[in-house]
Structure formats: C-alpha cells, structure tokens
Enzyme design. Structure first.
Site, PDB file in Angstrom:
ATOM      1  CB  ALA A  64      17.543  15.049  -6.680  1.00 16.08           C
ATOM      2  N   GLY A 109      21.735  17.399  -4.667  1.00 12.76           N
ATOM      3  CA  GLY A 109      22.124  16.042  -4.306  1.00 12.76           C
ATOM      4  C   GLY A 109      23.563  15.719  -4.659  1.00 12.76           C
ATOM      5  CD  GLU A 112      21.591  16.965  -0.189  1.00 14.42           C
ATOM      6  OE1 GLU A 112      20.931  17.125   0.848  1.00 14.42           O
ATOM      7  OE2 GLU A 112      21.073  16.696  -1.295  1.00 14.42           O
ATOM      8  CD  GLU A 132      19.067  21.179  -2.357  1.00  8.78           C
ATOM      9  OE1 GLU A 132      19.656  20.107  -2.494  1.00  8.78           O
ATOM     10  OE2 GLU A 132      19.661  22.244  -2.034  1.00  8.78           O
TER      11      GLU A 132
END
Length: 258
Positions: A64, A109, A112, A132
């Site tokens: 992200a 992300g 994911e 993260e």
C-alpha cells in the site's frame, strides 16, 4: 472511466489488466484501488472468461502507498482498510477466474491482492511477504485471513509475525504460488493457462468458483449440499448439453456460456 493507473486489454474473452504506477512500484493508493474496483465491477462484461492481473516493470505491487497512509487518522485508516477489503472481495468474487502473474515484488497489499486471485503464477524474480509489522501496523486488506486459509495458520503466523519476505520457490513450496516460471516465460505461461480455462464451459467454471469460495466457509455437510445445488444448476445450461454431446460424438465442444 479513463484509467490513469492501469491498462486493460481484451484478447477475445480474456482480459489482461496491468497495474501502471512503476515509479511507486505499483503501490496501492486510493486512486488505483478505485480503478481496480471499476474495471472489475463496471468495465469487464460477462463475456470475459478469464482475467490476468499483473504489474508493470519489476513489481506486481510493492504494498500500500505508505506516503498516503502516513497522515491517516485511525478512523481514516479503517475506511482505507475496508475500502481495500471490499475491492479485493469484488475481485475474489468476480464471475470468472483471475490469475495473478506475479512478476516481481508482491508485498503487503500486493501479497493480499495476489491472495484475492484464484491462481498465482510467479516469476523467479517474485518476492512475497506481509511486512506490515515493520511499520507498526497489521495487514489490512485481508492478509491475516486469506494467507491463513492459503498456507495454513502456522506458516501464516510466521510470515505475518516476522514480516519476512520469501522468494518464489519458497512461495511455491508452501502453496502460496501455484508455479514458478522464468521471467520471460511468465506471461506466455500465464496466457496458456488463461486460454485453457477460457476454452472450458464458462458457466460451469463460474459455478466451480462459487462452490469453492462459498463452500470453504461452510461446514462440510452444508458445503456438499451446496455443491449438489450448483451441480443441478449446471444441468440447466445449454453448455451441459453441448459438452455431453461433444464427448459422445468425440468432437471438441463449442461452449457459448448459456
């Protein structure tokens, strides 16, 4: 909608979506998430039988967008997480299979996003991870849930708690990647698989996807009953008639998706 952060190419009944933020290693910000949501929910038609999702240059998605997250309040961060989760659910529940061609970094992300796809094919240069905790946060786009369901709780805990990055071979060994290919062979091999899937009865493939996605979250008794319901639904299609007739007549079936 005019896309600024991705391209979408249609080759017959296969869609090829390429994320295009190379200077940011295709990091997921709100703009690219909005475009991903639009392309899957509004742009692609029911005629699409398979989707290939990949990244430009050396990254699939490196994570992200940290710069965008830096100023978020807890309330804003929850909205950002829920936005990403819902968009990834749209991809996960898309009527046709989605293949992630993981050409490089698939971190945070990006990992994911790959997990929201049906199949993950990796370049030998690919790197996977949920780092993260190195930033003092947790996976927020479904990583704690999909990674656990994909590789098992023990390995998922290891990857999430340590924040370690793994290579393509290790990802394949633990079941995170379906296969590993040389960089120059990744897209040809991905397209070969996409073409194989697209040649099958599209309604049957879609029902198979529905059975797997929904049945995984049911107890086994309800799941196999649900499978029987979808099995009956497949018998109501013209494709079922065509497929059986083609088999009996020893010819190639011509599936039209009806």
């Amino acid at each position: 909608m005019e896309y600024q952060n991705l391209t979408c190419e249609i080759q017959e009944n296969i869609a090829i979506i390429t994320l295009q933020r190379p200077k940011a290693l295709n990091a997921l910000n709100q703009a690219i998430l909005t475009e991903l949501n639009h392309v899957f929910s509004e742009h692609l038609s029911r005629e699409i039988r398979c989707v290939v999702l990949t990244g430009s240059e050396k990254a699939f998605v490196a994570g992200a967008d940290i710069k965008e997250m830096d100023s978020m309040t807890p309330i804003q961060s929850r909205y950002f997480a829920r936005s990403g989760q819902l968009i990834f659910q749209t991809i996960e529940n898309f009527h046709a299979p989605v293949i992630a061609a993981v050409n490089g970094y698939a971190l945070g992300g990006g990992c994911e996003l790959a997990l929201a796809c049906d199949i993950r094919l990796a370049s030998q240069k690919a790197k996977f991870g949920q780092p993260e905790v190195n930033l003092g946060i947790i996976p927020g786009f479904g990583g704690t849930q999909r990674l656990t369901r994909t590789v098992g709780p023990g390995k998922a805990r290891e990857l999430i708690y340590t924040g370690n990055t793994i290579n393509a071979e290790e990802a394949h060994r633990i079941g995170l990647a379906n296969a590993v290919h040389a960089p120059e062979e990744l897209m040809p091999e991905t397209m070969k698989m996409a073409e194989t899937i697209a040649a099958k009865a599209p309604l049957a493939v879609s029902l198979c996807k529905k059975a797997i996605n929904m049945g995984t979250n049911m107890d086994i008794s309800r799941a196999i009953e649900f499978e029987a319901d979808l099995f009956a639904e497949s018998f109501a299609t013209n494709d079922r008639k065509e497929g059986i007739e083609a088999f009996v007549q020893k010819r190639k079936a011509n599936f039209v998706g009806k």
